[in-house]
Design an enzyme around this catalytic site. Structure first.
Site, PDB file in Angstrom:
ATOM      1  CG  HIS A 177      -4.504  -6.932  12.016  1.00 12.57           C
ATOM      2  ND1 HIS A 177      -4.394  -8.085  12.757  1.00 12.57           N
ATOM      3  CD2 HIS A 177      -5.753  -6.963  11.464  1.00 12.57           C
ATOM      4  CE1 HIS A 177      -5.526  -8.781  12.674  1.00 12.57           C
ATOM      5  NE2 HIS A 177      -6.366  -8.112  11.895  1.00 12.57           N
ATOM      6  CG  HIS A 194      -9.983  -5.333  12.579  1.00 16.87           C
ATOM      7  ND1 HIS A 194     -10.700  -6.330  13.200  1.00 16.87           N
ATOM      8  CD2 HIS A 194      -9.145  -5.964  11.715  1.00 16.87           C
ATOM      9  CE1 HIS A 194     -10.298  -7.511  12.734  1.00 16.87           C
ATOM     10  NE2 HIS A 194      -9.362  -7.305  11.830  1.00 16.87           N
ATOM     11  CD  GLU A 195      -7.776  -4.386   8.362  1.00 11.86           C
ATOM     12  OE1 GLU A 195      -6.635  -4.902   8.506  1.00 11.86           O
ATOM     13  OE2 GLU A 195      -8.763  -5.051   8.039  1.00 11.86           O
TER      14      GLU A 195
END
Length: 269
Positions: A62, A58-59
């Site tokens: 980003h 997820h990170e």
């Protein structure tokens, strides 16, 4: 100026992440084969390590999207190595999400990579940077539920099936929560570039409390029921039943709680 060697080291997958991924694979194998003498422990480690892997991805989503959007500072911060220890707030990105999974079986959104938004070249790209994280949770949910909606469950051991269902529940809750247009969450980050400067300045002081406010509202019975109704509606669309997610959570928490007779009987088939 960054050399080719330094750029490569900035993007080399961290041994920390590889170690977590190895735990996920080994414990997943243990759940599948029934090799572990303690099934509850194997499921707990499998679900927890898989959840942490999804948080790292997820990170990473980003960060990678921000890099392509123009924030070239991302690499030097270590975000492209998938190392959770490099995040701005390890507590927010890893520790609290894991604690919430243990406490209540809900996918708490992470969020602690610092993006220099002034480097991102357009509002569309700024919105995409924010959307990339929860879209990763959506993709993760689709992949781990593939055996269900493809009708490919023949030969899949029941404990592994339940563990996958619970992992899917976590991914769906994380995606829905993250897409809420609440300050501090990715959903707000998607719309923020399109808001006026005046509105953004007024909202900015409330961003640190957005996630807390969401969870306070979830404790309101009507709100909580509506939220989990939506979650189970999505899971039903992915061919996962309430019983499967319930028994997956039951197996996961059997280390500190007694397993319910119904799920224990099903698992022992």
């Amino acid at each position: 100026m960054a050399t080719a060697t330094s750029r490569h080291s900035e993007r080399r997958i961290s041994p920390v992440f590889l170690g977590i991924a190895a735990i996920m694979v080994v414990t997943g194998w243990a759940v599948w084969t029934g090799f572990s003498a303690n099934l509850g422990l194997a499921v707990f480690l499998f679900v927890t390590s898989t959840w942490i892997v999804s948080l790292c991805l997820h990170e990473y989503a980003h960060a990678r999207t921000a890099l392509h959007g123009g924030d070239i500072s991302i690499g030097a911060k270590g975000y492209l190595t998938l190392n959770p220890l490099k995040y701005t707030h390890v507590l927010l990105s890893i520790v609290l999400p894991v604690v919430f999974v243990i406490m209540g079986g809900i996918g708490l959104p992470g969020g602690a990579v610092f993006i220099e938004q002034n480097r991102i070249r357009s509002r569309w790209k700024q919105s995409l940077v924010s959307a990339a994280g929860p879209l990763t949770n959506v993709l993760f949910a689709i992949v781990c539920t593939a055996p269900f909606w493809l009708g490919a469950l023949d030969g899949v051991p029941v404990p592994f099936r339940f563990a996958l269902a619970f992992i899917a529940l976590l991914q769906v809750t994380a995606a829905i929560l993250n897409f809420l247009p609440v300050p501090g969450l990715d959903g707000y980050g998607v719309i923020e570039p399109w808001l006026s400067y005046r509105v953004r300045r007024k909202v900015e002081p409330y961003a640190p409390f957005g996630l807390l406010a969401v969870f306070v509202f979830l404790f309101i019975p009507e709100v909580g029921a509506a939220f989990f109704g939506l979650v189970h509606f999505v899971l039903d669309g992915l061919c996962i039943s309430d019983l499967e997610t319930y028994c997956g959570r039951d197996l996961f928490s059997s280390l500190w709680q007694e397993q319910t007779p119904a799920c224990e009987e099903i698992v022992s088939w």
